[in-house]
Design a protein around this motif. Sequence first.
Motif, PDB file in Angstrom:
ATOM      1  N   GLU A   1      22.166  17.318  36.959  1.00 41.37           N
ATOM      2  CA  GLU A   1      20.883  17.407  37.297  1.00 41.37           C
ATOM      3  C   GLU A   1      20.043  16.632  36.226  1.00 41.37           C
ATOM      4  OE1 GLU A   1      20.474  21.395  37.183  1.00 41.37           O
ATOM      5  OE2 GLU A   1      21.681  22.002  38.591  1.00 41.37           O
ATOM      6  N   ALA A   2      20.535  16.432  35.002  1.00 34.80           N
ATOM      7  CA  ALA A   2      19.530  15.666  34.083  1.00 34.80           C
ATOM      8  C   ALA A   2      19.576  14.292  34.276  1.00 34.80           C
ATOM      9  CB  ALA A   2      20.068  16.034  32.611  1.00 34.80           C
ATOM     10  N   ILE A   3      20.569  13.774  34.851  1.00 34.51           N
ATOM     11  CA  ILE A   3      20.865  12.121  35.140  1.00 34.51           C
ATOM     12  C   ILE A   3      19.881  12.065  36.189  1.00 34.51           C
ATOM     13  CG2 ILE A   3      22.153  10.351  36.273  1.00 34.51           C
ATOM     14  CD1 ILE A   3      24.692  11.600  34.558  1.00 34.51           C
ATOM     15  N   ALA A   4      19.815  13.057  37.530  1.00 35.65           N
ATOM     16  CA  ALA A   4      18.888  12.977  38.458  1.00 35.65           C
ATOM     17  C   ALA A   4      17.303  12.874  38.099  1.00 35.65           C
ATOM     18  CB  ALA A   4      19.413  13.981  39.422  1.00 35.65           C
ATOM     19  N   ARG A   5      17.183  13.721  37.046  1.00 32.75           N
ATOM     20  CA  ARG A   5      15.756  13.833  36.596  1.00 32.75           C
ATOM     21  C   ARG A   5      15.135  12.542  35.911  1.00 32.75           C
ATOM     22  NH1 ARG A   5      16.853  19.386  36.450  1.00 32.75           N
ATOM     23  NH2 ARG A   5      17.810  19.230  34.099  1.00 32.75           N
ATOM     24  N   GLY A   6      16.058  12.007  35.060  1.00 32.54           N
ATOM     25  CA  GLY A   6      15.643  10.826  34.345  1.00 32.54           C
ATOM     26  C   GLY A   6      16.282  10.465  33.139  1.00 32.54           C
ATOM     27  N   ARG A   7      16.133   9.444  32.621  1.00 33.71           N
ATOM     28  CA  ARG A   7      16.886   8.699  31.446  1.00 33.71           C
ATOM     29  C   ARG A   7      16.815   9.598  30.258  1.00 33.71           C
ATOM     30  NH1 ARG A   7      16.226   2.327  29.870  1.00 33.71           N
ATOM     31  NH2 ARG A   7      17.732   2.493  28.250  1.00 33.71           N
ATOM     32  N   ASP A   8      15.548  10.185  29.842  1.00 31.24           N
ATOM     33  CA  ASP A   8      15.612  10.724  28.309  1.00 31.24           C
ATOM     34  C   ASP A   8      16.364  12.148  28.525  1.00 31.24           C
ATOM     35  OD1 ASP A   8      13.918   8.678  27.033  1.00 31.24           O
ATOM     36  OD2 ASP A   8      12.030   9.642  27.724  1.00 31.24           O
ATOM     37  N   GLU A   9      16.354  12.662  29.405  1.00 31.18           N
ATOM     38  CA  GLU A   9      16.826  14.010  29.731  1.00 31.18           C
ATOM     39  C   GLU A   9      18.278  13.704  29.866  1.00 31.18           C
ATOM     40  OE1 GLU A   9      16.724  18.069  32.276  1.00 31.18           O
ATOM     41  OE2 GLU A   9      14.950  16.668  32.392  1.00 31.18           O
ATOM     42  N   ALA A  10      18.785  12.699  30.527  1.00 33.62           N
ATOM     43  CA  ALA A  10      20.123  12.348  30.704  1.00 33.62           C
ATOM     44  C   ALA A  10      20.777  11.958  29.372  1.00 33.62           C
ATOM     45  CB  ALA A  10      20.178  11.247  31.811  1.00 33.62           C
ATOM     46  N   ARG A  11      20.247  11.245  28.648  1.00 36.36           N
ATOM     47  CA  ARG A  11      20.605  11.035  27.243  1.00 36.36           C
ATOM     48  C   ARG A  11      21.110  12.148  26.305  1.00 36.36           C
ATOM     49  NH1 ARG A  11      16.825   7.306  25.638  1.00 36.36           N
ATOM     50  NH2 ARG A  11      18.022   5.720  26.905  1.00 36.36           N
ATOM     51  N   VAL A  12      20.057  13.079  26.549  1.00 40.99           N
ATOM     52  CA  VAL A  12      20.241  14.495  25.599  1.00 40.99           C
ATOM     53  C   VAL A  12      21.450  15.051  26.022  1.00 40.99           C
ATOM     54  CG1 VAL A  12      19.201  16.694  25.251  1.00 40.99           C
ATOM     55  CG2 VAL A  12      17.740  14.401  24.949  1.00 40.99           C
ATOM     56  N   LYS A  13      21.550  15.209  27.374  1.00 39.02           N
ATOM     57  CA  LYS A  13      22.556  16.198  27.885  1.00 39.02           C
ATOM     58  C   LYS A  13      23.871  15.512  27.947  1.00 39.02           C
ATOM     59  CE  LYS A  13      20.330  19.558  29.465  1.00 39.02           C
ATOM     60  NZ  LYS A  13      20.308  20.810  28.827  1.00 39.02           N
ATOM     61  N   VAL A  14      23.985  14.248  28.024  1.00 38.22           N
ATOM     62  CA  VAL A  14      25.153  13.294  27.819  1.00 38.22           C
ATOM     63  C   VAL A  14      25.459  13.512  26.180  1.00 38.22           C
ATOM     64  CG1 VAL A  14      26.352  11.084  27.760  1.00 38.22           C
ATOM     65  CG2 VAL A  14      25.120  11.924  29.699  1.00 38.22           C
ATOM     66  N   GLY A  15      24.656  13.246  25.270  1.00 38.96           N
ATOM     67  CA  GLY A  15      24.915  13.585  24.161  1.00 38.96           C
ATOM     68  C   GLY A  15      25.359  14.738  23.412  1.00 38.96           C
ATOM     69  N   GLU A  16      24.767  16.063  24.070  1.00 40.81           N
ATOM     70  CA  GLU A  16      25.344  17.484  23.927  1.00 40.81           C
ATOM     71  C   GLU A  16      26.696  17.421  24.456  1.00 40.81           C
ATOM     72  OE1 GLU A  16      21.068  19.699  24.741  1.00 40.81           O
ATOM     73  OE2 GLU A  16      22.730  19.793  25.968  1.00 40.81           O
ATOM     74  N   ALA A  17      27.110  16.938  25.430  1.00 36.79           N
ATOM     75  CA  ALA A  17      28.443  16.904  26.059  1.00 36.79           C
ATOM     76  C   ALA A  17      29.346  16.162  25.227  1.00 36.79           C
ATOM     77  CB  ALA A  17      28.413  16.452  27.625  1.00 36.79           C
ATOM     78  N   SER A  18      29.061  15.152  24.775  1.00 37.79           N
ATOM     79  CA  SER A  18      29.733  14.237  23.784  1.00 37.79           C
ATOM     80  C   SER A  18      30.150  14.940  22.591  1.00 37.79           C
ATOM     81  CB  SER A  18      29.185  13.133  23.252  1.00 37.79           C
ATOM     82  OG  SER A  18      29.095  12.321  24.523  1.00 37.79           O
ATOM     83  N   LYS A  19      29.029  15.859  21.895  1.00 32.86           N
ATOM     84  CA  LYS A  19      29.296  16.539  20.625  1.00 32.86           C
ATOM     85  C   LYS A  19      30.250  17.696  21.136  1.00 32.86           C
ATOM     86  CE  LYS A  19      25.091  15.227  18.415  1.00 32.86           C
ATOM     87  NZ  LYS A  19      23.790  15.640  18.279  1.00 32.86           N
ATOM     88  N   ALA A  20      30.209  18.387  22.383  1.00 31.04           N
ATOM     89  CA  ALA A  20      31.031  19.602  22.422  1.00 31.04           C
ATOM     90  C   ALA A  20      32.487  19.017  22.831  1.00 31.04           C
ATOM     91  CB  ALA A  20      30.482  20.132  24.058  1.00 31.04           C
ATOM     92  N   ILE A  21      32.586  17.741  23.445  1.00 30.05           N
ATOM     93  CA  ILE A  21      34.011  17.130  23.588  1.00 30.05           C
ATOM     94  C   ILE A  21      34.696  17.043  22.373  1.00 30.05           C
ATOM     95  CG2 ILE A  21      35.190  15.290  24.215  1.00 30.05           C
ATOM     96  CD1 ILE A  21      33.165  15.155  26.665  1.00 30.05           C
ATOM     97  N   ALA A  22      34.010  16.363  21.312  1.00 28.63           N
ATOM     98  CA  ALA A  22      34.380  16.123  20.005  1.00 28.63           C
ATOM     99  C   ALA A  22      34.785  17.460  19.102  1.00 28.63           C
ATOM    100  CB  ALA A  22      33.297  15.463  19.069  1.00 28.63           C
ATOM    101  N   ARG A  23      33.727  18.369  19.261  1.00 24.73           N
ATOM    102  CA  ARG A  23      34.494  19.785  18.842  1.00 24.73           C
ATOM    103  C   ARG A  23      35.657  20.411  19.371  1.00 24.73           C
ATOM    104  NH1 ARG A  23      28.675  20.759  19.176  1.00 24.73           N
ATOM    105  NH2 ARG A  23      29.134  21.889  21.079  1.00 24.73           N
ATOM    106  N   LEU A  24      35.792  20.377  20.679  1.00 23.31           N
ATOM    107  CA  LEU A  24      36.920  20.487  21.501  1.00 23.31           C
ATOM    108  C   LEU A  24      38.361  20.009  20.770  1.00 23.31           C
ATOM    109  CD1 LEU A  24      35.777  21.270  25.180  1.00 23.31           C
ATOM    110  CD2 LEU A  24      36.439  22.927  23.384  1.00 23.31           C
ATOM    111  N   ILE A  25      38.001  18.547  20.581  1.00 23.71           N
ATOM    112  CA  ILE A  25      39.141  17.763  20.217  1.00 23.71           C
ATOM    113  C   ILE A  25      39.581  18.132  18.764  1.00 23.71           C
ATOM    114  CG2 ILE A  25      39.760  15.535  19.753  1.00 23.71           C
ATOM    115  CD1 ILE A  25      38.199  14.547  21.739  1.00 23.71           C
ATOM    116  N   ARG A  26      38.622  18.272  18.205  1.00 25.07           N
ATOM    117  CA  ARG A  26      38.911  18.818  16.733  1.00 25.07           C
ATOM    118  C   ARG A  26      39.586  20.230  16.503  1.00 25.07           C
ATOM    119  NH1 ARG A  26      33.718  18.635  14.180  1.00 25.07           N
ATOM    120  NH2 ARG A  26      32.971  17.414  16.025  1.00 25.07           N
ATOM    121  N   ALA A  27      39.384  20.924  17.642  1.00 32.96           N
ATOM    122  CA  ALA A  27      39.863  22.572  17.359  1.00 32.96           C
ATOM    123  C   ALA A  27      41.435  22.727  17.715  1.00 32.96           C
ATOM    124  CB  ALA A  27      38.897  23.525  18.543  1.00 32.96           C
TER     125      ALA A  27
END
Length: 93
Positions: A67-93
């Motif tokens: 949904e963030a990608i559909a809404r626009g670039r800045d919001e998409a960048r934020v959501k993708v960054g959040e997802a990347s950080k969540a993935i990194a936390r999961l990998i470390r766990a």
Amino acid sequence: MAGPAEHKEDVIRRLRRIEGQVRGVQRMVAEDVYCVDVLTQVSAINAALQSCAVTLLDEHLACCVTEAIARGRDEARVKVGEASKAIARLIRA
């Protein structure tokens, strides 16, 4: 969790099952069950939590990020960054 209700109910069901497993491990420790048997159950709990986390991450990508990608670039960048950080936390766990 912003996704469909059936996914939410599935996650809640899984978390309740995990909660029961944790209580079972508490009983095992209290009853002095053989350490390796307790560790086997702890491993099963970890696997269940990882599975639950992957489900939540998949839902986040499918709903929030899409949904963030559909809404626009800045919001998409934020959501993708959040997802990347969540993935990194999961990998470390």
